[in-house]
Design a protein around this motif. Structure first.
Motif, mmCIF file in Angstrom:
data_model
loop_
_atom_site.group_PDB
_atom_site.id
_atom_site.type_symbol
_atom_site.label_atom_id
_atom_site.label_comp_id
_atom_site.label_asym_id
_atom_site.label_seq_id
_atom_site.Cartn_x
_atom_site.Cartn_y
_atom_site.Cartn_z
ATOM 1 N N HIS A 114 0.830 -1.203 0.000
ATOM 2 C CA HIS A 114 0.000 0.000 0.000
ATOM 3 C C HIS A 114 0.867 1.256 0.000
ATOM 4 O O HIS A 114 0.545 2.228 -0.686
ATOM 5 N N GLN A 115 1.946 1.250 0.737
ATOM 6 C CA GLN A 115 2.820 2.421 0.784
ATOM 7 C C GLN A 115 3.524 2.641 -0.553
ATOM 8 O O GLN A 115 3.704 3.774 -0.985
ATOM 9 N N GLN A 116 3.907 1.562 -1.221
ATOM 10 C CA GLN A 116 4.526 1.688 -2.545
ATOM 11 C C GLN A 116 3.520 2.225 -3.562
ATOM 12 O O GLN A 116 3.874 3.052 -4.413
ATOM 13 N N ILE A 117 2.287 1.785 -3.468
ATOM 14 C CA ILE A 117 1.249 2.289 -4.371
ATOM 15 C C ILE A 117 1.042 3.783 -4.158
ATOM 16 O O ILE A 117 0.940 4.549 -5.115
ATOM 17 N N LEU A 118 1.006 4.224 -2.906
ATOM 18 C CA LEU A 118 0.856 5.662 -2.623
ATOM 19 C C LEU A 118 2.009 6.474 -3.189
ATOM 20 O O LEU A 118 1.818 7.555 -3.754
ATOM 21 N N LYS A 119 3.232 5.963 -3.015
ATOM 22 C CA LYS A 119 4.407 6.680 -3.532
ATOM 23 C C LYS A 119 4.362 6.784 -5.054
ATOM 24 O O LYS A 119 4.688 7.832 -5.619
ATOM 25 N N LYS A 120 3.957 5.708 -5.722
ATOM 26 C CA LYS A 120 3.861 5.734 -7.190
ATOM 27 C C LYS A 120 2.773 6.699 -7.658
ATOM 28 O O LYS A 120 2.961 7.427 -8.631
ATOM 29 N N LEU A 121 1.638 6.709 -6.968
ATOM 30 C CA LEU A 121 0.563 7.642 -7.327
ATOM 31 C C LEU A 121 1.034 9.083 -7.196
ATOM 32 O O LEU A 121 0.813 9.915 -8.078
ATOM 33 N N GLU A 122 1.684 9.379 -6.069
ATOM 34 C CA GLU A 122 2.161 10.736 -5.834
ATOM 35 C C GLU A 122 3.216 11.136 -6.864
ATOM 36 O O GLU A 122 3.150 12.231 -7.431
ATOM 37 N N ALA A 123 4.176 10.265 -7.121
ATOM 38 C CA ALA A 123 5.244 10.586 -8.070
ATOM 39 C C ALA A 123 4.698 10.815 -9.476
ATOM 40 O O ALA A 123 5.120 11.750 -10.170
ATOM 41 N N ASN A 158 -1.734 -3.422 -9.206
ATOM 42 C CA ASN A 158 -0.415 -3.615 -8.609
ATOM 43 C C ASN A 158 0.337 -2.287 -8.566
ATOM 44 O O ASN A 158 -0.190 -1.249 -8.951
ATOM 45 N N VAL A 159 1.582 -2.333 -8.131
ATOM 46 C CA VAL A 159 2.377 -1.115 -7.954
ATOM 47 C C VAL A 159 2.661 -0.444 -9.293
ATOM 48 O O VAL A 159 2.592 0.788 -9.421
ATOM 49 N N ASP A 160 2.967 -1.229 -10.319
ATOM 50 C CA ASP A 160 3.243 -0.651 -11.637
ATOM 51 C C ASP A 160 1.998 -0.010 -12.243
ATOM 52 O O ASP A 160 2.091 1.020 -12.915
ATOM 53 N N HIS A 161 0.864 -0.606 -12.011
ATOM 54 C CA HIS A 161 -0.387 -0.031 -12.503
ATOM 55 C C HIS A 161 -0.677 1.307 -11.812
ATOM 56 O O HIS A 161 -1.296 2.199 -12.384
ATOM 57 N N LYS A 189 -7.049 -3.287 -5.501
ATOM 58 C CA LYS A 189 -7.697 -4.596 -5.650
ATOM 59 C C LYS A 189 -7.210 -5.570 -4.590
ATOM 60 O O LYS A 189 -6.006 -5.779 -4.428
ATOM 61 N N THR A 190 -8.166 -6.166 -3.866
ATOM 62 C CA THR A 190 -7.836 -7.183 -2.877
ATOM 63 C C THR A 190 -8.792 -8.363 -2.913
ATOM 64 O O THR A 190 -8.655 -9.266 -2.109
ATOM 65 N N GLY A 191 -9.758 -8.373 -3.787
ATOM 66 C CA GLY A 191 -10.711 -9.477 -3.817
ATOM 67 C C GLY A 191 -11.481 -9.503 -5.113
ATOM 68 O O GLY A 191 -11.100 -8.876 -6.099
#
Length: 133
Positions: free
Chosen positions: A13-22, A121-124, A90-92
């Motif tokens: 979740h933290q990696q996803i937030l960082k990617k969204l922000e960047a 995922n993180v890349d998405h 996505k979790t389910g």
């Protein structure tokens, strides 16, 4: 503003937030990330032009949003007429349905939802972040 309902202890979740922000910053936006659970007392949504809400999907039900989401939208300033987007991690199986429910909650408070996406995922998340705003 990226308003996060994601878990602090989850590295994904933290990696996803960082990617969204960047990704949003590379597009030229000024981005603040706020944790909806921790920053609730000092959170004022009135001053932001665009609000992206990031929520993890409920793996067992597509209808059960965090109870704090409608409370925050209704009590932390005026959000009527503001643009925003609903982003669901996505979790389910019910992630798409959950995204529609989050959009409904946002629109019920008067927000104009112009984008929604289920983050796989993180890349998405990097791709999705470019479409914020």
């Amino acid at each position: 503003l990226i308003l996060s309902f994601l878990k602090k202890d989850s590295t994904r979740h933290q990696q996803i937030l960082k990617k969204l922000e960047a990704a949003a910053v590379t597009k030229g936006h000024i981005v603040e990330v706020k944790d909806a659970r921790l920053d609730r007392e000092n959170l004022r949504l009135t001053m932001y032009e665009y609000i992206a809400i990031v929520v993890p999907a409920n793996p067992f039900s597509g209808k059960k949003v965090p109870t704090s989401l409608p409370e925050i939208l209704s009590t932390c300033g005026n959000v009527s007429g503001k643009k925003g987007c609903a982003l669901v991690v996505k979790t389910g199986f019910f992630s798409q349905k959950f995204c529609r429910v989050v959009m409904y909650k946002m629109e019920k408070e008067g927000m104009m939802v112009d984008y929604s996406e289920v983050i796989n995922n993180v890349d998405h998340a990097a791709y999705v972040g470019k479409n914020i705003g």
